[in-house]
Design a protein around this motif. Structure first.
Motif, PDB file in Angstrom:
ATOM      1  N   PHE A 107       0.545  -1.405   0.071  1.00 24.36           N
ATOM      2  CA  PHE A 107       0.417   0.157  -0.441  1.00 24.36           C
ATOM      3  C   PHE A 107       0.955   1.036  -0.528  1.00 24.36           C
ATOM      4  CE2 PHE A 107       0.977  -0.545   4.230  1.00 24.36           C
ATOM      5  CZ  PHE A 107       1.271   0.798   5.190  1.00 24.36           C
ATOM      6  N   TYR A 108       0.472   2.336  -0.532  1.00 18.12           N
ATOM      7  CA  TYR A 108       1.039   3.514  -1.019  1.00 18.12           C
ATOM      8  C   TYR A 108       0.775   4.646   0.837  1.00 18.12           C
ATOM      9  CZ  TYR A 108       3.134   1.367  -4.385  1.00 18.12           C
ATOM     10  OH  TYR A 108       2.787   0.656  -5.986  1.00 18.12           O
ATOM     11  N   HIS A 109       1.141   5.247   1.060  1.00 24.27           N
ATOM     12  CA  HIS A 109       1.125   5.951   2.001  1.00 24.27           C
ATOM     13  C   HIS A 109       1.623   7.380   1.889  1.00 24.27           C
ATOM     14  CE1 HIS A 109       4.065   5.910   5.721  1.00 24.27           C
ATOM     15  NE2 HIS A 109       3.621   4.805   5.213  1.00 24.27           N
ATOM     16  N   PHE A 110       1.828   9.385   2.801  1.00 24.70           N
ATOM     17  CA  PHE A 110       2.421   9.846   2.917  1.00 24.70           C
ATOM     18  C   PHE A 110       3.150   9.676   4.098  1.00 24.70           C
ATOM     19  CE2 PHE A 110       0.236  10.949  -1.247  1.00 24.70           C
ATOM     20  CZ  PHE A 110       1.100  11.247  -1.953  1.00 24.70           C
ATOM     21  N   THR A 111       4.048  10.465   4.595  1.00 31.77           N
ATOM     22  CA  THR A 111       4.566  10.503   5.257  1.00 31.77           C
ATOM     23  C   THR A 111       4.177  11.817   6.377  1.00 31.77           C
ATOM     24  OG1 THR A 111       6.654  12.028   5.548  1.00 31.77           O
ATOM     25  CG2 THR A 111       6.421   9.173   5.517  1.00 31.77           C
ATOM     26  N   PRO A 112       4.292  12.292   7.617  1.00 34.99           N
ATOM     27  CA  PRO A 112       3.443  13.577   8.042  1.00 34.99           C
ATOM     28  C   PRO A 112       4.870  14.214   7.342  1.00 34.99           C
ATOM     29  CG  PRO A 112       3.992  12.376   9.722  1.00 34.99           C
ATOM     30  CD  PRO A 112       4.618  11.869   8.742  1.00 34.99           C
ATOM     31  N   GLY A 113       6.047  14.870   7.122  1.00 37.09           N
ATOM     32  CA  GLY A 113       6.688  15.610   5.843  1.00 37.09           C
ATOM     33  C   GLY A 113       5.862  15.018   4.543  1.00 37.09           C
ATOM     34  N   GLN A 114       5.554  14.828   4.306  1.00 33.32           N
ATOM     35  CA  GLN A 114       4.463  14.801   2.555  1.00 33.32           C
ATOM     36  C   GLN A 114       5.763  13.569   1.979  1.00 33.32           C
ATOM     37  OE1 GLN A 114       0.999  15.655   2.211  1.00 33.32           O
ATOM     38  NE2 GLN A 114       1.684  15.233   4.558  1.00 33.32           N
ATOM     39  N   ILE A 115       6.463  12.781   1.868  1.00 35.65           N
ATOM     40  CA  ILE A 115       7.107  11.619   1.554  1.00 35.65           C
ATOM     41  C   ILE A 115       6.540  10.999   1.314  1.00 35.65           C
ATOM     42  CG2 ILE A 115       9.017  10.614   1.198  1.00 35.65           C
ATOM     43  CD1 ILE A 115      10.289  12.682   2.888  1.00 35.65           C
ATOM     44  N   PRO A 116       6.081  10.023  -0.137  1.00 37.71           N
ATOM     45  CA  PRO A 116       5.040   9.447  -0.275  1.00 37.71           C
ATOM     46  C   PRO A 116       6.099   7.980  -0.444  1.00 37.71           C
ATOM     47  CG  PRO A 116       6.055  10.479  -2.819  1.00 37.71           C
ATOM     48  CD  PRO A 116       6.347  11.126  -1.728  1.00 37.71           C
ATOM     49  N   VAL A 117       5.571   6.751   0.376  1.00 37.09           N
ATOM     50  CA  VAL A 117       5.780   5.293   0.524  1.00 37.09           C
ATOM     51  C   VAL A 117       5.425   4.589  -0.032  1.00 37.09           C
ATOM     52  CG1 VAL A 117       7.123   3.711   2.787  1.00 37.09           C
ATOM     53  CG2 VAL A 117       7.384   6.445   2.595  1.00 37.09           C
ATOM     54  N   GLU A 118       5.971   3.611  -0.153  1.00 33.95           N
ATOM     55  CA  GLU A 118       5.248   2.254  -0.533  1.00 33.95           C
ATOM     56  C   GLU A 118       6.121   1.174   0.353  1.00 33.95           C
ATOM     57  OE1 GLU A 118       4.949  -1.109  -3.853  1.00 33.95           O
ATOM     58  OE2 GLU A 118       6.348   0.664  -4.167  1.00 33.95           O
ATOM     59  N   CYS A 119       5.204   0.905   1.149  1.00 30.99           N
ATOM     60  CA  CYS A 119       4.979  -0.341   2.592  1.00 30.99           C
ATOM     61  C   CYS A 119       4.367  -2.052   1.725  1.00 30.99           C
ATOM     62  CB  CYS A 119       4.674  -0.303   3.403  1.00 30.99           C
ATOM     63  SG  CYS A 119       4.272   1.560   4.095  1.00 30.99           S
ATOM     64  N   LEU A 120       5.899  -2.462   1.192  1.00 34.20           N
ATOM     65  CA  LEU A 120       6.108  -3.787   0.560  1.00 34.20           C
ATOM     66  C   LEU A 120       5.923  -4.818   1.507  1.00 34.20           C
ATOM     67  CD1 LEU A 120       8.553  -4.330  -1.943  1.00 34.20           C
ATOM     68  CD2 LEU A 120       8.188  -2.483  -1.729  1.00 34.20           C
ATOM     69  N   TRP A 121       5.690  -6.121   0.561  1.00 35.11           N
ATOM     70  CA  TRP A 121       6.619  -7.473   0.653  1.00 35.11           C
ATOM     71  C   TRP A 121       6.402  -8.259  -0.305  1.00 35.11           C
ATOM     72  CZ3 TRP A 121       3.319 -12.246   1.006  1.00 35.11           C
ATOM     73  CH2 TRP A 121       3.943 -13.318   1.535  1.00 35.11           C
ATOM     74  N   GLU A 122       7.372  -8.701  -1.062  1.00 30.78           N
ATOM     75  CA  GLU A 122       7.336  -9.355  -1.649  1.00 30.78           C
ATOM     76  C   GLU A 122       7.490 -11.103  -1.159  1.00 30.78           C
ATOM     77  OE1 GLU A 122      10.350  -9.471  -6.059  1.00 30.78           O
ATOM     78  OE2 GLU A 122      10.565  -8.512  -4.173  1.00 30.78           O
ATOM     79  N   GLU A 123       6.676 -12.185  -1.803  1.00 33.27           N
ATOM     80  CA  GLU A 123       6.571 -13.495  -1.968  1.00 33.27           C
ATOM     81  C   GLU A 123       7.384 -14.500  -1.715  1.00 33.27           C
ATOM     82  OE1 GLU A 123       2.862 -15.410  -3.752  1.00 33.27           O
ATOM     83  OE2 GLU A 123       2.279 -13.914  -3.955  1.00 33.27           O
ATOM     84  N   GLN A 124       8.318 -14.120  -2.171  1.00 34.49           N
ATOM     85  CA  GLN A 124      10.179 -14.879  -2.788  1.00 34.49           C
ATOM     86  C   GLN A 124      11.086 -14.266  -3.160  1.00 34.49           C
ATOM     87  OE1 GLN A 124       7.028 -17.032  -4.117  1.00 34.49           O
ATOM     88  NE2 GLN A 124       7.838 -15.989  -6.228  1.00 34.49           N
ATOM     89  N   PRO A 125      12.260 -14.647  -3.371  1.00 31.97           N
ATOM     90  CA  PRO A 125      12.664 -14.592  -4.275  1.00 31.97           C
ATOM     91  C   PRO A 125      12.968 -14.439  -5.653  1.00 31.97           C
ATOM     92  CG  PRO A 125      14.377 -14.855  -2.306  1.00 31.97           C
ATOM     93  CD  PRO A 125      12.519 -15.038  -2.298  1.00 31.97           C
ATOM     94  N   TRP A 126      13.102 -13.446  -6.936  1.00 33.91           N
ATOM     95  CA  TRP A 126      12.686 -14.393  -7.967  1.00 33.91           C
ATOM     96  C   TRP A 126      14.188 -15.112  -8.722  1.00 33.91           C
ATOM     97  CZ3 TRP A 126       9.692 -11.682 -12.003  1.00 33.91           C
ATOM     98  CH2 TRP A 126       8.612 -11.483 -11.341  1.00 33.91           C
TER      99      TRP A 126
END
Length: 173
Positions: free
Chosen positions: A100-119
Motif C-alpha cells: 500500500f502507498y501512503h505519505f509520511t508526515p513530511g509528505q514523502i510518498p512511501v510504498e510499504c511492500l512485502w514480496e512473496e519470494q526472491p525471484w
C-alpha cells in the motif's frame, strides 16, 4: 520511483551500462518507466524511474517488510495516525508484491511492500510488462504525484533548516 526529465534511454545507460543493474521491466501500460535490480538482489526490482518531461523528484520510495503481517500492522498505524494515503492495499501484476502507498508526515510518498519470494526467473507467474498496475486493490485514494515531484525550474520556497548544536548527546535549544 524516481521522476526524471532525462529520457529513459540515458538513465538506462547510467544504471545498466555503468552501475551494472539488470533490467526487470518497463512497468504497466507502456508509461515510459524502467524497473531495474542489482545482480545481487533477487527481489523483483531495486529501483524504478519514469520520464516526465519538465519534472524531477521522488514519486515514491519503497520499504520492504519481512512478513505480510508487518504490512497489515503498518497500515493500521498509518490509519491510526490519520496519515494521507496514496493507494490502498493491493497486489501488483508485474511482481509478487503486496503493498500500500501512503505519505509520511513530511509528505514523502512511501510504498510499504512485502514480496512473496526472491525471484529466480523473471517470467514465472507475473507479467514483465503488464497492461494494468494491479491484479487486485491499489485503489487510488490520494494524489499520485506529491510535493516531492516538482518542475525542473522550480525554486525552493522553504527556508533552509536551522543548524542546531549538539552538547552532551542532546540538541541545544
Amino acid at each position: 520511483m524516481l521522476i526524471s526529465p532525462v529520457p529513459i534511454v540515458e538513465i538506462d545507460e547510467f544504471f545498466m551500462g555503468i552501475l551494472g543493474f539488470e533490467w526487470f521491466g518497463y512497468g504497466f501500460g507502456g508509461m515510459g518507466m524502467t524497473f531495474l535490480r542489482t545482480p545481487m538482489n533477487r527481489r523483483s526490482h531495486s529501483i524504478a524511474y519514469a520520464h516526465m518531461p519538465g519534472h524531477k523528484g521522488l514519486q515514491h520510495l519503497g520499504l520492504a517488510f519481512n512478513a505480510l503481517d508487518d504490512i497489515g500492522i503498518t497500515q493500521d498505524r498509518v490509519f491510526e495516525r490519520e496519515l494521507k494515503m496514496q493507494m490502498t492495499l493491493g497486489g501488483h501484476t508485474n511482481d509478487p508484491v503486496i503493498s500500500f502507498y501512503h505519505f509520511t508526515p513530511g509528505q514523502i510518498p512511501v510504498e510499504c511492500l512485502w514480496e512473496e519470494q526472491p525471484w529466480i526467473d523473471y517470467n514465472v507467474g507475473f507479467e514483465v510488462n503488464p497492461t494494468t498496475l494491479s491484479t487486485w486493490g491499489h485503489k487510488v485514494v490520494g494524489p499520485m504525484v506529491g510535493a516531492t515531484v516538482r518542475p525542473v525550474n522550480a525554486t525552493a520556497t522553504a527556508p533552509a533548516p536551522a543548524v542546531r548544536e549538539v552538547k552532551d548527546g542532546k540538541v541545544a535549544a
